[in-house]
Scaffold this motif. Structure first.
Motif, short mmCIF file in Angstrom:
data_model
loop_
_atom_site.label_atom_id
_atom_site.label_comp_id
_atom_site.label_asym_id
_atom_site.label_seq_id
_atom_site.Cartn_x
_atom_site.Cartn_y
_atom_site.Cartn_z
N PHE A 338 33.97 25.80 53.89
CA PHE A 338 34.93 26.40 52.47
C PHE A 338 34.27 27.16 52.01
N ILE A 339 35.56 28.44 51.47
CA ILE A 339 35.02 29.29 50.73
C ILE A 339 35.18 29.07 48.84
N ILE A 340 34.78 29.28 47.99
CA ILE A 340 35.11 29.60 46.48
C ILE A 340 36.04 30.13 46.15
N ALA A 341 37.30 29.75 45.66
CA ALA A 341 38.63 30.54 45.19
C ALA A 341 38.54 30.30 43.71
N THR A 342 38.64 31.19 43.32
CA THR A 342 38.12 31.43 41.64
C THR A 342 39.87 32.27 41.38
N SER A 343 40.50 31.90 40.05
CA SER A 343 41.15 33.00 39.75
C SER A 343 40.73 34.34 39.36
N GLY A 344 41.38 35.21 40.26
CA GLY A 344 41.44 36.78 39.75
C GLY A 344 41.58 37.63 38.75
N ASN A 345 40.65 36.83 37.83
CA ASN A 345 40.90 37.45 36.24
C ASN A 345 39.76 38.03 35.54
N LYS A 346 40.10 38.53 34.85
CA LYS A 346 38.46 39.61 33.44
C LYS A 346 38.68 37.41 32.52
N SER A 347 37.26 37.52 32.24
CA SER A 347 37.33 36.68 31.44
C SER A 347 38.31 36.69 30.36
N GLY A 348 39.35 35.45 30.22
CA GLY A 348 40.48 36.09 28.82
C GLY A 348 41.62 36.46 29.44
N TYR A 349 41.49 36.90 30.35
CA TYR A 349 42.48 37.62 30.90
C TYR A 349 43.56 37.41 31.96
N PRO A 350 44.49 37.37 32.16
CA PRO A 350 45.91 36.91 32.96
C PRO A 350 45.01 36.82 34.23
N ILE A 351 45.79 36.02 35.51
CA ILE A 351 45.85 36.02 36.44
C ILE A 351 46.08 38.20 37.10
N ALA A 352 45.43 39.11 37.82
CA ALA A 352 45.51 40.16 38.25
C ALA A 352 46.80 39.58 39.07
N ARG A 353 47.78 41.20 38.82
CA ARG A 353 48.90 41.25 40.16
C ARG A 353 48.60 42.09 41.01
N SER A 354 48.84 43.15 40.51
CA SER A 354 48.36 44.58 41.27
C SER A 354 47.45 44.55 41.91
N ASN A 355 47.10 45.24 43.03
CA ASN A 355 45.58 46.31 43.41
C ASN A 355 45.44 47.11 41.85
N GLU A 356 45.96 47.87 41.33
CA GLU A 356 45.73 48.35 40.20
C GLU A 356 44.66 47.57 39.52
N GLU A 357 45.67 46.87 38.94
CA GLU A 357 44.91 46.04 37.68
C GLU A 357 43.81 44.96 38.32
N ALA A 358 44.25 44.55 39.49
CA ALA A 358 42.64 43.58 40.01
C ALA A 358 41.57 45.08 40.47
N LEU A 359 42.02 46.22 40.98
CA LEU A 359 40.30 47.41 40.31
C LEU A 359 40.07 47.70 39.12
N SER A 360 40.69 47.79 38.42
CA SER A 360 40.40 47.33 36.69
C SER A 360 39.56 47.23 35.64
N GLN A 361 40.12 45.73 36.44
CA GLN A 361 39.23 44.17 35.60
C GLN A 361 38.32 44.03 36.97
N LEU A 362 38.05 43.87 37.96
CA LEU A 362 37.52 43.46 38.45
C LEU A 362 36.22 44.45 38.73
N SER A 363 36.54 45.30 39.05
CA SER A 363 35.58 46.15 39.52
C SER A 363 34.21 45.74 39.53
N GLU A 364 33.66 45.34 38.38
CA GLU A 364 32.75 44.80 37.27
C GLU A 364 32.42 43.81 38.37
N ILE A 365 32.74 43.29 38.97
CA ILE A 365 32.83 41.55 39.77
C ILE A 365 32.99 41.41 40.80
N ALA A 366 33.78 42.39 41.64
CA ALA A 366 34.31 41.82 43.00
C ALA A 366 33.70 43.03 43.71
#
Length: 812
Positions: A338-366
């Motif tokens: 099993f792996i944990i698989a939770t929505s890739g979004n910053k709290s309160g934000y919609p799920i990240a779609r693009s690579n750029e959005e992910a790097l911007s939103q999730l750089s302090e998480i991932a």
């Protein structure tokens, strides 16, 4: 001679030609290849082609073969394909020599549905895991039976050049597969391989590529307890090893998600069966093309090997989904179950779609980012559901189910061939239900079809609103339609309330709880008036107060509030939702009606809040103004606090969920011993008075009655209150149809208990299944209510005074 002539005529077989216009789920599901194979096997000539939203088929041949073709077409159209409408027209033969798949025809409007994203099929997974296959370890392997659809579509009809895969021209081998009628990739628009398709990259948090094999490096990182942001079908997931407790704690800390449950992704069905209890019905749902997250009970094996209290604190059921893409399946390798698989979004934000959005939103998480270069056109989250009474009930409707079309009752209840019905379809407006501000969805009604959007989350900030507008524009573009009639929640502080009234279309305010009732009515195809039992958190009512525990009577056009919870004070307003102990104080004050006693109870039950008690009391006794609410959700909050189960809520509905889950853990003997036991309450002048009810809860608490037993009696009390309220409404109206709607009805025990009580009284009880019971179903109810009110008023769109239709949808 005459007899011989007759015999010759009988031997001569004349050819016929027909056209079939097929609507339904017939694009993106391998439908044209199916038609081709059936036509060829029945020795028919002609063609098949896509036209925006439908499939056009013309076949020519002997009458018997045509009849056989039509029968086989109906019989062999199976999930995920579906025929909603099949129109047959007779034509003159033209002498075609073969059957072909023609180029798609583009038109301005879409008259049918476009395909949902589908889970990877077993054949494709087998190829991905086969070292001798050219698709070995290729994470974008798909065929006509599986793969991304809705999330990659730019325009209809569904052809490769209308998707984000148009950036990847087919190599020679893929092109051969694409053109081979006997290959399951025949006309598979998502076909790709390592030579010609999208590529993976592993990046660090600064966006720099990590050297080495991406799959090997990813597996190593997961084993080391690292958190990865992984780009999937509809957006990013945040993943980590589900057996690595410190990795999960790190994910929670970085995402600021202290207790909200996390979903698990399983390698395969065998792993799920080893660790979780699963019925045959749940097994079919989990392995379906939709592949939702399903709430399942863990076995002892799961408790031994997984840190369940960190994964889903206080819960007896865990959200489980199967690896539904080749990429996800490859992540497991041979190391993880099993792996944990939770929505890739910053709290309160919609799920990240693009690579750029992910790097911007999730750089302090991932720690790392596993990305690819296939564009996600529209973001879509995972669907979530559970099985209640043998039926799948969706809590969150998204990937796999959207954009499947829904049916609903029309205001004109006539045979489709009658003139009145056709005139209604021709003249009726395109309706948009804007939904609520929590768990938002929107809904389009056009002709005789409803399209409910994917779950879009809470409208908390500009990013969420931008995501909503993008999803709305996407649907408008797909359908080639814009709304002419807009239904909205009249809560004065809702963004959509303000935006709807500024727009160019006619607007219809539909009150929150009326929309809930209409949603359940429409899902169950009900036309006549019903009794609506609406239990949820809070929604704006006609009296300007917050409602949430109501017995309504009405239909799509109007309602009357027959019974409701006697309003209690909500100290601090809606901010009390995050602090259930404050609502607990309100319940205590209702019971004792004495300030000193209220403070005394507060000190005993909520000792950590001593300094705050006087200011709360000042709001309860009226020295400081505070709003009043009649909400079942807040009642659950207050009881959870009094029982010491949830003092501070870290996510919406936490207190109510914990109370529901507590019953799931009870021994059946305890439930049997307390069946039929409930606390006293009174129904006076259309209000439930609960002062004696709460007082008895406090006394039970003081006498050390277990929280489990008090909670069980509390649930029975809610069921009895609903029963009494429904009987009261029935005596006044004679109505025997009852609908249950609102997020509280996601409570499995409460729904089952209440339904049985009502059925014992002779009522027909209707609940939600495909449409979420919570606020995710509001838009559907809003839209259907608006359409019925438009028809009732016989007002042509564009001529409404003050841009409004039926501004009062009921009476208090």
């Amino acid at each position: 001679m005459d007899n011989m002539a007759v015999k010759r005529v009988r031997k001569t077989k004349t050819k016929d030609r027909i056209r079939l216009n097929v609507r339904g789920i017939v694009q993106g599901v391998g439908y044209r290849p199916l038609v081709y194979r059936l036509a060829v096997s029945n020795r028919l000539t002609g063609y098949v082609r896509n036209r925006s939203g439908e499939v056009i088929i013309e076949v020519e041949g002997e009458r018997e073969n045509i009849e056989s073709f039509i029968n086989e077409l109906v019989q062999k159209t199976i999930e995920p394909a579906r025929i909603n409408h099949l129109l047959v027209s007779h034509l003159s033969p033209v002498g075609d020599r073969e059957f072909i798949i023609e180029e798609s025809e583009h038109s301005q409007e879409c008259s049918s549905v476009f395909p949902a994203d589908l889970a990877v099929c077993e054949d494709c997974i087998a190829e991905v895991l086969d070292p001798n296959s050219r698709f070995h370890l290729y994470p974008f392997t798909s065929c006509t039976n599986c793969g991304p659809r809705y999330s990659i579509i730019r325009s209809l009809p569904y052809d490769r050049d209308g998707t984000s895969l148009t950036s990847f021209p087919l190599c020679q081998t893929c092109a051969l597969d694409f053109s081979d009628p006997m290959n399951r990739r025949f006309h598979a628009q998502t076909i790709a391989c390592a030579k010609c398709g999208p590529k993976m990259e592993l990046l660090n948090s600064r966006g720099m590529q990590i050297a080495g094999n991406w799959l090997t490096e990813t597996s190593t990182a997961l084993s080391e307890g690292k958190i990865l942001a992984v780009k999937g079908i509809g957006g990013f997931h945040l993943i980590c090893d589900a057996a690595h407790m410190h990795a999960i704690e790190k994910l929670r800390n970085r995402k600021h998600r202290p207790r909200k449950p996390l979903a698990l992704m399983a390698r395969d069905l065998a792993v799920v069966e080893e660790y979780f209890e699963i019925s045959s019905r749940e097994r079919r749902i989990l392995t379906s093309r939709q592949a939702p997250i399903l709430l399942l009970k863990p076995k002892e094996n799961a408790r031994r090997h997984l840190p369940l209290e960190v994964i889903a604190p206080g819960l007896t059921r865990i959200g489980i989904m199967l690896a539904y893409t080749p990429l996800h399946r490859l992540l497991f390798g041979g190391r993880f179950d099993f792996i944990i698989a939770t929505s890739g979004n910053k709290s309160g934000y919609p799920i990240a779609r693009s690579n750029e959005e992910a790097l911007s939103q999730l750089s302090e998480i991932a720690d790392l980012f596993l990305v690819h270069n296939r564009e996600i056109i529209i973001g879509i989250d995972d669907s979530v559901g559970h099985v209640m009474e043998g039926e799948l009930c969706l809590i969150r409707r998204a990937r796999g189910y959207v954009p499947e079309l829904l049916t609903f009752p029309y205001p004109v209840q006539a045979d489709e061939q009658k003139k009145e019905f056709k005139q209604f379809l021709f003249s009726s407006p395109i309706v948009l239900g804007t939904g609520g501000e929590m768990k938002n969805t929107f809904c389009f009604l056009y002709e005789d079809q409803a399209l409910l959007s994917q779950h879009l989350g809470d409208m908390e900030n500009l990013e969420s609103l931008s995501n909503h507008r993008r999803a709305l524009k996407h649907i408008e573009k797909m359908l080639g339609k814009t709304p002419q009639l807009i239904a909205y929640d009249p809560h004065p502080d809702y963004f959509f309330s303000k935006e709807a009234n500024k727009g160019p279309g006619d607007v219809v305010p539909v009150y929150h709880h009326h929309a809930h009732m209409a949603s359940c009515m429409a899902e169950n195809g009900l036309i006549s008036p019903v009794i609506g039992c609406i239990l949820d958190g809070t929604g704006y009512g006609q009296d300007g107060r917050l409602w949430g525990f109501e017995i309504l009577v009405g239909d799509y056009t109007a309602f009357e509030r027959m019974v409701h919870l006697r309003p209690i004070t909500l100290p601090g307003g809606e901010s009390a939702i995050r602090h259930p102990w404050m609502t607990g104080m309100s319940l205590i004050y209702e019971a004792v009606q004495n300030g000193d006693q209220t403070i005394g109870w507060g000190k005993r039950l909520f000792p950590c809040t001593k300094e705050k008690l006087p200011i709360v009391l000042a709001q309860l006794d009226g020295r400081i103004p505070s709003p009043k609410v009649s909400s079942s959700g807040r009642l659950f909050d207050g009881i959870a606090a009094i029982l010491g189960i949830c003092m501070e809520s870290s996510y919406e509905g936490e207190a109510a969920i914990l109370l529901s889950e507590m019953i799931e853990r009870l021994d059946q003997k305890v439930i049997s011993n307390h069946r039929g036991t409930y606390y006293p309450f009174e129904l006076k002048d259309g209000e439930w008075w609960i002062d004696r009810f709460i007082m008895q809860v406090l006394l039970d608490r003081e006498q050390s009655i277990s929280a489990e037993v008090i909670n069980l009696k509390f649930h029975h009390t809610i069921s009895e209150m609903v029963r009494e309220g429904v009987l009261h409404a029935h005596k006044k109206t004679g109505i025997r149809s009852v609908v249950l709607s609102g997020g509280v009805w996601n409570n499995r025990y409460l729904l089952s208990c209440t339904k049985k009580l009502l059925q014992q009284e002779g009522f027909s009880v209707f609940t939600h299944k495909k449409i979420p019971a919570g606020d995710g179903g509001l838009a559907f109810g809003q839209a259907v209510s608006a359409l019925w009110r438009w028809y009732q008023n016989h007002v042509p769109v564009g001529t409404c005074k003050d841009n409004r239709i039926g501004s009062a949808s009921g009476k208090g």
